[in-house]
Write a protein that holds these residues in place. Structure first.
Motif, mmCIF file in Angstrom:
data_model
loop_
_atom_site.group_PDB
_atom_site.id
_atom_site.type_symbol
_atom_site.label_atom_id
_atom_site.label_comp_id
_atom_site.label_asym_id
_atom_site.label_seq_id
_atom_site.Cartn_x
_atom_site.Cartn_y
_atom_site.Cartn_z
ATOM 1 N N MET A 97 0.842 -1.190 0.000
ATOM 2 C CA MET A 97 0.000 0.000 0.000
ATOM 3 C C MET A 97 0.882 1.246 0.000
ATOM 4 N N ALA A 98 0.516 2.167 -0.790
ATOM 5 C CA ALA A 98 1.304 3.389 -0.873
ATOM 6 C C ALA A 98 1.095 4.232 0.384
ATOM 7 N N GLY A 99 1.978 5.181 0.558
ATOM 8 C CA GLY A 99 1.850 6.086 1.694
ATOM 9 C C GLY A 99 0.582 6.909 1.580
ATOM 10 N N HIS A 100 0.219 7.568 2.648
ATOM 11 C CA HIS A 100 -1.070 8.203 2.650
ATOM 12 C C HIS A 100 -1.084 9.337 3.648
ATOM 13 N N THR A 108 -9.635 9.684 -0.710
ATOM 14 C CA THR A 108 -9.906 8.241 -0.720
ATOM 15 C C THR A 108 -9.160 7.571 0.415
ATOM 16 N N PRO A 160 -6.484 4.809 1.580
ATOM 17 C CA PRO A 160 -5.205 4.575 0.903
ATOM 18 C C PRO A 160 -5.348 3.692 -0.343
ATOM 19 N N LEU A 161 -4.633 4.091 -1.398
ATOM 20 C CA LEU A 161 -4.689 3.351 -2.663
ATOM 21 C C LEU A 161 -3.455 2.462 -2.809
ATOM 22 N N ASP A 162 -3.666 1.261 -3.238
ATOM 23 C CA ASP A 162 -2.534 0.389 -3.539
ATOM 24 C C ASP A 162 -1.826 0.888 -4.795
ATOM 25 N N VAL A 163 -0.557 0.556 -4.887
ATOM 26 C CA VAL A 163 0.262 1.033 -6.003
ATOM 27 C C VAL A 163 -0.320 0.595 -7.353
ATOM 28 N N SER A 164 -0.831 -0.624 -7.402
ATOM 29 C CA SER A 164 -1.340 -1.102 -8.693
ATOM 30 C C SER A 164 -2.539 -0.271 -9.154
ATOM 31 N N VAL A 165 -3.310 0.238 -8.214
ATOM 32 C CA VAL A 165 -4.447 1.082 -8.581
ATOM 33 C C VAL A 165 -3.944 2.428 -9.110
ATOM 34 N N LEU A 166 -2.951 2.966 -8.442
ATOM 35 C CA LEU A 166 -2.353 4.219 -8.920
ATOM 36 C C LEU A 166 -1.807 4.047 -10.334
ATOM 37 N N LYS A 167 -1.192 2.923 -10.564
ATOM 38 C CA LYS A 167 -0.636 2.666 -11.903
ATOM 39 C C LYS A 167 -1.725 2.682 -12.949
ATOM 40 N N GLU A 168 -2.846 2.059 -12.630
ATOM 41 C CA GLU A 168 -3.933 2.012 -13.613
ATOM 42 C C GLU A 168 -4.498 3.394 -13.882
ATOM 43 N N GLU A 226 -12.148 2.574 -2.830
ATOM 44 C CA GLU A 226 -11.543 3.350 -1.745
ATOM 45 C C GLU A 226 -12.234 4.696 -1.538
ATOM 46 N N ARG A 241 -1.142 13.737 -1.020
ATOM 47 C CA ARG A 241 -0.596 12.473 -1.498
ATOM 48 C C ARG A 241 0.785 12.651 -2.105
ATOM 49 N N PHE A 283 2.996 10.600 -2.167
ATOM 50 C CA PHE A 283 3.502 9.340 -2.711
ATOM 51 C C PHE A 283 3.412 9.278 -4.215
ATOM 52 N N PHE A 343 4.755 3.729 -12.991
ATOM 53 C CA PHE A 343 3.668 2.797 -12.682
ATOM 54 C C PHE A 343 3.199 2.027 -13.904
ATOM 55 N N ARG A 394 -7.169 -5.834 3.793
ATOM 56 C CA ARG A 394 -8.227 -4.856 4.037
ATOM 57 C C ARG A 394 -9.548 -5.445 3.557
#
Lengths: 486, 421
Positions: A1-4, A438, A440-448, A482, B6, B8, B16, B215
């Motif tokens: 999970m990415a930072g938040h 939102t 916290p978003l997982d990195v894979s979601v951010l990538k998408e 999220e 954010r 990050f 990504f 989660r």
């Protein structure tokens, strides 16, 4: 999970209100959390002028079909309430009104079916100041008492016209007691299931015999209206015995009384129910799930503390809710984004974060029905099944589609606002993830999300691209799982 | 001044960029599961159905003395013969279509179904009927447990809930049943058009195939979103369904129209949930007048089920279908002062289908007010159950769904006389 990063004030405003517009965030950010809580709680000090802003430019729109009459048309009433949620300067008052609406869940349809459509809206939503007979609808009563005394609220509810229709109290008579209100007042409004017996229900029905409706005024006069009446001739005067204390001395019996004095039976029972320790715990648990977290069972320390404050303060909800918002459980990190957003919360927060100028709340009504929440129309007297129950596939699709509709509507506003972040897709994503809160978003979601910005061609930051991608990105973010938390 | 929340993201979007495989299409799997499926339609009558107005013991004098304004006259009931205790029974006069289905031997009426110490609370009662667990009615529903027992991966369209709510009976640990109130409204919108709209849909599809770790609360919402995305195309085929007969324009009628469409289009769904409400008839229940509350409820049921029956027979699907109804409780025997009835105990269940052995199951209550009357309880105020409702579920699970009822119901509730399917 990415930072938040999520500031405490935002958590507070999502729970004690409906999220924050940029202006509200700036306003409350000047305060410490304690000052902000005081400001939210002591809302009497803030002008109640939100209704005056309806139809003014700069605010969310309302669609009137002919004259706008929330006191006589339930669609207009729904729009007015959503407008208030978006623009009120007293967010906690509106939030608690919604809490009480869910708690004393009364459905417009049955009232309208019995009394007519306009009358149904009147007894649900009229403000005294706009009614020829100063009728105050149920939701206005709850709004006036949003942080009032629970015993007063309970008494008002027992005498409320819509409630007397909804749970059939108007037909509760000596010869044929009506159990509906007596059962629900114990099961859902106060002590909770398991703390009363069937015999208590029968006795409770007899207590409230004669709590009926009258309709003074001449036929055809707009001032003619239904109102509570204690009908002594229909009261059961015999004594009533319960399995729990109903007087200050701890006795379990309401004594036989003359018909003329029989209304005291109901006052005694309401007093007893308001002061019952099981009521204190029932409300504490409900407040925990509403304000603190749905993801774990109510913390026993919280329930003990809030129940004690409730009883010590003699049922003063202002004291109780202040204690809730100041509690360590409210502020612990695991409580942040630990509640599933109700459709009203999702819709209003999206409007505050995405934008509202040029949007009409009328266009949120059908989507909200598809999400499972129609204001003034809870599914039954137990209110909405909150939590995971909001997230059927159809309801989730309705949330995603509302995000799409709002984003499309705000396309130009969004593109204008994002203009300063147009230099790169990266800057765009950063900008919109800052505007839309939102979990916290997982990195894979951010990538998408990033992939999406580059999906149909390289990033140029042109106005045309900005419009398309701003709207598309806001749609995707507000439709994220999220985003469905507060 | 707004603070950037954010930080990050600063690593940059380029970092990504990864290609995700599209999720496996499940429609072939669905068809494979559906090919041998028997369809089960759960009908929930919300509010507590008054069994005594639906299936009337019209020769019982106490029925008339205890319901002075609420009884259906013996002359108007649709007689369906006598049960094994020789009580003559008649359907409510508005149930003319159901009477025909009964006469065709395809409607079973299971009398006095319930359980010990029946809850008269709508909510607890519904939870109990939904979970089939009176002692702990908080867990997954009995149909949800059945879905959990299917070999995984379970098709996301294995079940279809025709309401926008999430009924407890369908709640499961692993299978999110899609709520599709209207097949036509079940589509993915976009603020854009053309290639940009397609890009959004593709992004949403990939995002929602993501499974958040540790989660469960977020993962749950992902499951719903994912199931929505995975079912859009098949549901769209149902929206195009033209039934072989007209359906009434009621919620129940339109829901059953969609159910029939899903069956005809062969999208693989085998469990359906439909509901109709308004049965909490505390006041002006009015069973006899054409616009009366209960009369209208009967019209809603009759017209929707009759259309469904006709349509399925025309489509050759009636033999593949079992419809089972329940309600959270029956109602008080004596009417109250509001020409209505309060919350009671045992009620009647219906089973309809091409492989149903129709007729009357169980025995009717005897309504005399003797406190010792064994067919009643609560000082002869309410109808006492004769058949544990779990025995009915057990029959459906064992004989229709082909699963093991003692596992799904945590006990052996089989009852040999319940041969309705």
């Amino acid at each position: 999970m990415a930072g938040h990063f999520d500031r405490p004030i935002e958590h507070l405003l999502r729970r004690a209100g409906f999220g924050a517009s940029a202006a509200e965030l700036d306003y409350y950010s000047q305060m410490s959390p304690t000052q902000a809580i005081d400001t939210l709680i002591d809302f009497d000090a803030v002008a109640d002028d939100v209704d005056d802003k309806i139809f003014r430019s700069g605010y969310v729109g309302i669609t009137a079909r002919g004259p706008f009459v929330p006191a006589a048309n339930i669609t207009d009433a729904r729009q007015r309430w959503l407008f208030r949620m978006v623009h009120t300067a007293r967010p906690l008052q509106e939030k608690m009104t919604l809490f009480w609406h869910n708690h004393f869940a009364t459905g417009y349809n049955k009232v309208a079916g019995a009394l007519g459509a306009a009358e149904g809206a009147r007894y649900m939503a009229a403000k005294a100041s706009e009614d020829p007979a100063r009728v105050r609808g149920q939701i206005e009563m709850l709004r006036d008492n949003a942080l009032g005394n629970f015993r007063d609220i309970l008494l008002n509810i027992a005498k409320d016209t819509a409630m007397l229709v909804w749970l059939d109290g108007r037909t509760n008579t000596r010869a044929r007691p009506q159990e509906n209100f007596a059962r629900e007042v114990m099961e859902l409004f106060t002590m909770g299931v398991g703390h009363y017996t069937e015999t208590d229900v029968y006795a409770g029905a007899r207590v409230f015999t004669g709590w009926n409706l009258a309709r003074p005024g001449a036929a055809g006069d707009p001032a003619q209206h239904y109102e509570f009446v204690y009908n002594a001739a229909q009261h059961d005067t015999a004594s009533k015995t319960f399995s729990f204390p109903v007087d200050a001395a701890g006795g379990n019996t309401i004594p036989a009384r003359s018909a003329a004095n029989g209304m005291q039976d109901g006052l005694d029972l309401i007093n007893a129910l308001a002061g019952n320790p099981n009521t204190a715990r029932y409300l504490a648990m409900k407040l925990y799930r509403f304000f603190v977290s749905e993801l774990r069972d109510p913390d026993p320390a919280f329930v003990d503390r809030i129940a004690a404050v409730y009883l010590q303060s003699r049922y003063d909800m202002k004291t109780v809710v202040r204690e809730v918002l100041l509690s360590p459980q409210f502020w612990e990190p695991s409580s942040v984004f630990a509640r599933y957003a109700w459709p009203a919360e999702f819709v209003v927060r999206a409007l505050k974060e995405v934008g509202w100028v040029g949007f009409s709340v009328n266009d949120a009504l059908t989507p909200m029905a598809n999400m499972g929440q129609v204001l003034y129309e809870p599914p039954d007297v137990s209110g909405w099944d909150a939590g995971r129950s909001w997230f059927s596939t159809g309801a989730m699709l309705a949330r995603m589609n509302f995000a799409a509709a709002l984003a499309g509507n705000q396309k130009f506003n969004l593109a204008r606002a994002a203009k300063t972040s147009a230099q790169s897709a990266d800057a765009m994503l950063t900008y919109f993830l800052d505007v839309l809160q939102t979990a916290p978003l997982d990195v894979s979601v951010l990538k998408e999300l990033g992939n999406y910005l580059n999906a149909t061609g390289a990033w140029t930051g042109s106005d045309a691209q900005l419009q398309v991608k701003s709207a598309g990105l806001v749609h995707l973010i507000a439709g994220l799982p999220e985003y469905q938390f507060v | 001044m707004r603070i950037t929340r954010r930080e990050f993201v600063k690593g940059g979007v380029a970092a990504f960029t990864v290609t995700f495989a599209a999720p496996e299409l499940l429609s072939d799997l669905a068809r494979a599961q559906g090919a041998h499926a028997r369809n089960l339609v759960i009908l929930y009558l919300s509010g507590g159905n008054d069994a005594l107005s639906m299936l009337v013991p019209y020769n019982d004098p106490f029925y008339y003395s205890r319901r002075p304004t609420l009884a259906v006259p013996a002359t108007t009931v649709l007689q369906v013969g006598a049960d094994s205790s020789r009580v003559s029974l008649g359907l409510h006069p508005r149930l003319t279509g159901l009477k025909q289905i009964f006469d065709a031997g395809r409607l079973a009426l299971i009398q006095r179904t319930g359980y010990d110490n029946q809850s008269r609370s709508h909510f607890e009662g519904t939870d109990i009927w939904s979970t089939a667990d009176p002692r702990n009615p908080q867990g997954p529903g009995w149909v949800g447990r059945y879905l959990d027992s299917l070999a995984s991966p379970v098709d996301p369209l294995a079940g279809w809930n025709t309401t926008s709510a999430s009924p407890h009976v369908l709640q499961s640990n692993h299978v999110a049943v899609p709520a599709i109130a209207s097949p036509a409204g079940y589509s993915f919108s976009s603020p854009n058009t053309g290639a940009d709209a397609s890009a959004e849909r593709a992004a949403a599809l990939r995002i929602n195939s993501h499974v958040p770790v540790n989660r469960p609360e977020v993962a749950f919402v992902y499951e719903s979103a994912q199931a929505a995305m995975a079912t859009l195309d098949r549901v769209a085929t149902v929206a195009a369904y033209t039934p072989s007969t007209g359906y009434p324009n009621t919620g129940l009628g339109q829901a059953l129209r969609a159910v029939s469409g899903a069956m005809v289009k062969g999208i693989g769904t085998r469990i359906f949930y439909v509901t109709t409400g308004g049965f909490d008839t505390h006041s002006t229940q009015n069973v006899n007048a054409a616009n009366g509350t209960y009369f209208t409820l009967m019209a809603t049921i009759n017209d929707a089920l009759t259309a469904f029956y006709t349509d399925l027979r025309n489509q050759g699907l009636f033999d593949d279908t079992l419809l089972l109804s329940f309600s959270e409780f029956g109602r008080r025997i004596s009417e109250n002062g509001s020409q209505g009835t309060d919350h009671g105990a045992a009620s009647v269940m219906m089973a309809m289908g091409g492989r149903v052995s129709g007729g009357l199951y169980g025995t009717a209550p005897v309504l005399n007010t003797d406190p010792g009357n064994p067919t009643l309880e609560n000082s002869a105020g309410d109808v006492h159950y004769e058949t544990d409702f779990r025995s009915v579920y057990a029959r459906v699970i064992d004989s229709w769904l082909g699963a093991d009822s003692s596992t799904l119901l945590n006990g052996d509730f089989r009852k040999a006389s319940l041969t309705f399917v």
